[in-house]
Design a protein around this motif. Structure first.
Motif, PDB file in Angstrom:
ATOM      1  N   TRP A 266      -7.845  -1.257   7.974  1.00 18.11           N
ATOM      2  CA  TRP A 266      -8.750  -0.978   8.940  1.00 18.11           C
ATOM      3  C   TRP A 266      -7.994  -1.510  10.082  1.00 18.11           C
ATOM      4  CZ3 TRP A 266     -10.927  -1.465   4.430  1.00 18.11           C
ATOM      5  CH2 TRP A 266     -11.934  -0.526   3.899  1.00 18.11           C
ATOM      6  N   THR A 267      -7.576  -0.749  11.258  1.00 14.37           N
ATOM      7  CA  THR A 267      -7.093  -1.609  12.237  1.00 14.37           C
ATOM      8  C   THR A 267      -8.109  -1.260  13.504  1.00 14.37           C
ATOM      9  OG1 THR A 267      -4.876  -0.902  11.531  1.00 14.37           O
ATOM     10  CG2 THR A 267      -5.124  -1.472  13.754  1.00 14.37           C
TER      11      THR A 267
ATOM     12  N   GLY B 100     -10.964  -2.058  13.399  1.00 14.21           N
ATOM     13  CA  GLY B 100     -12.200  -1.157  12.859  1.00 14.21           C
ATOM     14  C   GLY B 100     -12.113   0.305  12.534  1.00 14.21           C
ATOM     15  N   ARG B 101     -10.861   0.809  12.902  1.00 10.15           N
ATOM     16  CA  ARG B 101     -10.409   2.231  12.521  1.00 10.15           C
ATOM     17  C   ARG B 101      -9.842   2.400  11.234  1.00 10.15           C
ATOM     18  NH1 ARG B 101      -6.343   5.656  14.086  1.00 10.15           N
ATOM     19  NH2 ARG B 101      -5.144   4.014  14.951  1.00 10.15           N
ATOM     20  N   GLN B 102     -10.237   3.096  10.169  1.00 15.57           N
ATOM     21  CA  GLN B 102      -9.387   3.134   8.908  1.00 15.57           C
ATOM     22  C   GLN B 102      -7.976   4.102   9.129  1.00 15.57           C
ATOM     23  OE1 GLN B 102     -11.679   4.466   5.520  1.00 15.57           O
ATOM     24  NE2 GLN B 102      -9.892   4.087   4.308  1.00 15.57           N
ATOM     25  N   THR B 103      -6.937   3.258   8.909  1.00 19.95           N
ATOM     26  CA  THR B 103      -5.596   3.856   9.086  1.00 19.95           C
ATOM     27  C   THR B 103      -4.913   4.152   7.940  1.00 19.95           C
ATOM     28  OG1 THR B 103      -5.068   1.312   9.582  1.00 19.95           O
ATOM     29  CG2 THR B 103      -5.513   2.739  11.381  1.00 19.95           C
ATOM     30  N   TYR B 104      -5.497   3.770   6.750  1.00 23.44           N
ATOM     31  CA  TYR B 104      -4.857   4.053   5.490  1.00 23.44           C
ATOM     32  C   TYR B 104      -5.877   4.012   4.359  1.00 23.44           C
ATOM     33  CZ  TYR B 104      -1.904   3.539   1.245  1.00 23.44           C
ATOM     34  OH  TYR B 104      -1.303   3.674   0.124  1.00 23.44           O
TER      35      TYR B 104
END
Length: 381
Positions: free
Chosen positions: A374-375, A377-381
């Motif tokens: 998460w980057t 708070g956004r899931q990036t992987y």
């Protein structure tokens, strides 16, 4: 960025302890850290996997390999940045300082040609939202190049420039104290006649003597005036460290001897080594081993150098009985310590108010494997 997220039933790696608990995220930041599990229906159950801060990598040459995958071959710099980013994020690295070399070297004479395409590729990909990790720049300045100061100056005020280092890769010192060994390596890298190589080496050593000190002083002055965290490179002797300390250097990057590392500790410089060195059990150049430094308490920061996926593995390797780091100490070498060294105080640990840069890790037959990232708070992987 999502409004809220709950990660639960995790082994949460904090700066000083590992707890079984839950992390609440709100608006891209860590809102709360607590022990126990959450019963919220939307909570993500880690089933006992580790939850650690996103990795902060201060030195990786990965981008250069994507822009120039073979000698003489150039790849579209935006696509290269995206491919590099995919490798970075899948390795659990959420903040990366892409190492950009200013100044050519005997082994890499084409580096000045790819300098601007590399940087523009990152800038364009960032601006278009094509990158998942936070990419900033580590400007590596080769002091034997007569144009290094003028080439660096435009980057001094660039907000992407997070770190700079001063380097001298001429043989007979630092990374390559054995001149004959250096010659053999160069002959294996490039199709040169022995006499041609001898001339090139003589010119490089003369540049180190004649213009190296002047260029280094000018670069240090510019960097200090702009407040850029400064690193020395391949320090070999106590004198190298004494000079670096007097210049305001804060990171001793890849010291090549115990002598230099011990001097760096005495002068209060953070000591950085490469993760492949730890995984391989020693330096590929034959210099001091990172694990040996760790055993003596002479290791603060680990960077991926040339193998991004090795960074997480190296931290877990530091917990081996013969090295003796506990897990929180080991994880700090790839998260909080590098973030602190370059002034990124908003990340590097799991604590309220910090960026929600987080990594889910499970152990598979003893190997740490990145499951999710998460980057903010956004899931990036």
């Amino acid at each position: 960025m999502i409004d809220s997220l709950v990660l639960t039933n995790a082994k949460v790696i904090l700066p000083g302890e590992v707890i079984e608990g839950t992390v609440h995220i709100a608006r891209g930041r860590i809102d709360d850290v607590s022990t126990g599990s959450s019963a919220a229906p939307s909570a993500i159950d880690f089933n006992g996997d580790y939850l650690m801060p996103g990795i902060v990598d201060l030195h990786t040459d990965s981008l250069e390999k994507h822009v120039m995958p073979r000698p003489g071959v150039r790849f579209n710099p935006v696509l290269a940045a995206m491919a590099h980013d995919a490798q970075i994020i899948s390795s659990g690295i959420t903040t990366v300082l892409d190492a950009i070399c200013i100044g050519s070297s005997l082994r890499n004479p084409e580096r000045n040609e790819i300098l601007m395409p590399m940087v523009e590729g990152i800038r364009t990909a960032r601006a278009r939202g094509l990158l998942r990790a936070d990419h900033q720049l580590h400007m590596r300045c080769e002091i034997t190049d007569e144009r290094v100061v003028e080439m660096f100056e435009p980057f001094a005020a660039d907000p992407l420039t997070r770190m700079m280092s001063v380097m001298d890769h001429s043989p007979g010192q630092r990374q390559s104290p054995d001149l004959e060994k250096y010659k053999k390596k160069q002959l294996s890298y490039r199709a040169l006649e022995a006499e041609e190589l001898d001339r090139a080496i003589a010119e490089l050593m003369e540049a180190s003597r004649a213009i190296g000190p002047v260029n280094r002083a000018a670069l240090v002055e510019i960097g200090r005036a702009k407040g850029i965290p400064l690193a020395s490179h391949d320090d070999e002797t106590t004198d190298h460290i004494t000079q670096a300390s007097s210049e305001g250097v804060v990171i001793c990057e890849f010291p090549t001897t115990f002598e230099a590392a011990e001097a760096a500790r005495e002068h209060g410089l953070a000591i950085l080594m490469g993760s492949p060195n730890i995984i391989r059990g020693g330096s590929h150049t034959g210099n001091v081993g990172a694990a040996d430094l760790a055993r003596r308490g002479l290791l603060d920061i680990v960077s991926s150098d040339y193998v991004p996926i090795s960074l997480l593995q190296s931290a877990f390797a530091l917990t081996a009985e013969d090295i003796g780091y506990d897990l929180t100490h080991a994880i700090r070498t790839i998260t909080l310590n590098p973030a602190t060294a370059v002034g990124l105080t908003d990340r590097g640990s799991i604590a309220s108010g910090k960026r929600a840069d987080l990594v889910r890790v499970s152990l598979v037959e003893g190997l740490p494997v990145v499951r999710s990232v998460w980057t903010e708070g956004r899931q990036t992987y």
